[in-house]
Design a protein around this motif. Structure first.
Motif, PDB file in Angstrom:
ATOM      1  N   ASP A   1      14.560   7.914  -6.426  1.00 23.46           N
ATOM      2  CA  ASP A   1      15.784   8.581  -5.969  1.00 23.46           C
ATOM      3  C   ASP A   1      16.806   8.700  -7.103  1.00 23.46           C
TER       4      ASP A   1
ATOM      5  N   ASP B   1      12.026   1.952   1.336  1.00 23.75           N
ATOM      6  CA  ASP B   1      12.691   3.174   1.798  1.00 23.75           C
ATOM      7  C   ASP B   1      13.682   2.888   2.916  1.00 23.75           C
TER       8      ASP B   1
ATOM      9  N   SER C   1       6.918   2.932  -3.687  1.00 25.01           N
ATOM     10  CA  SER C   1       7.902   2.910  -2.622  1.00 25.01           C
ATOM     11  C   SER C   1       7.208   2.900  -1.275  1.00 25.01           C
TER      12      SER C   1
END
Lengths: 139, 139
Positions: free
Chosen positions: A72, A99, A131
């Motif tokens: 991100d 997440d 992730s």
DNA sequence: GTAACTGCAAAATATTTGCATCCTT
DNA sequence: AAGGATGCAAATATTTTGCAGTTAC
């Protein structure tokens, strides 16, 4: 293998200041990685934003912490293992980003696999970023 | 397997606009990944910064491109393979960042290894980011 | 014609720099 | 005492948001 806060600072020829002690302490306590904002919140209004920026930068340069590549694209930092020396990071370990809760874990006990690169490519660092959902959020 | 620019946009129910055509074309042409700044420069003053931001965001949402975690925490994007569908990225491939020229390569033919995560952890995406020196800069 | 997209302005956020002051050694 | 570190102000960079005008379908 385990250095105290002050020993770590001395070892890296850094003067012992309140902000460095406090910020390094936050990293030692935190099991995961920290973003600039985390540090800002957890240290209250004790330090200036700029001081935090500069302290983090100093720690990265000295090899005390390292940045973590995240999908991100938020900037996060985590403690280096002792193998890291100034200008030379050797953090070929696995990072896990949840997440759900956003926590970043450093999975030190998992080693990154060797990657067979195309002809002529030379690797200096390998980062494996996984992730998903961590154990805490799995319910 | 190979869609044209316009087909790709249609397939994702996006209206065909100049900026989308142009930006998607840049990705198809570019062998590596692109940062926001790259797109801004390569498209001249043709589009507004904001349009580029919004177009990139739309493409990511639709699964046309994906962000790449980089060790220097700059935001880069690359084309997804066709397996990506809206909201679901399956880009478990390897990215290589050259420390010299800064080019980011997607090494599609190398697969990411399976990682044995701690108990309770579930993985949805794996990114392997290798940095070093690419073949072009190896001399 | 209508919904979606773009451009412009501006706000919000993030990061860097200069400089005077204070603290560590 | 001297050099480095900090705090404050301000410059710069990055990203987001609102809204009116334009375009795709």
């Amino acid at each position: 293998m385990m250095y105290s806060i002050i020993e770590t600072l001395k070892k890296n020829q850094l003067s012992i200041t309140d902000s460095r002690k406090k910020i390094l302490e936050l990293f030692v306590k935190a099991k995961g990685a920290l973003a600039h904002a985390d540090i800002e919140h957890q240290s209250g209004t004790e330090f200036d934003r700029v001081t935090i920026y500069r302290t983090l930068q100093t720690f990265v340069e000295k090899g005390i912490i390292h940045t973590i590549p995240t999908s991100d694209n938020s900037v996060r930092y985590a403690l280096c293992k002792d193998a890291c020396t100034e200008g030379h990071h050797h953090d070929n370990h696995v990072h896990f980003m949840c997440d759900v809760c956003g926590t970043t874990y450093c999975l030190d006990n998992i080693t990154t696999p060797d990657v067979k690169l195309p002809e002529g490519f030379r690797s200096t660092q390998t980062d494996l970023v996984v992730s998903g959902v961590c154990a805490k959020c799995a319910n």
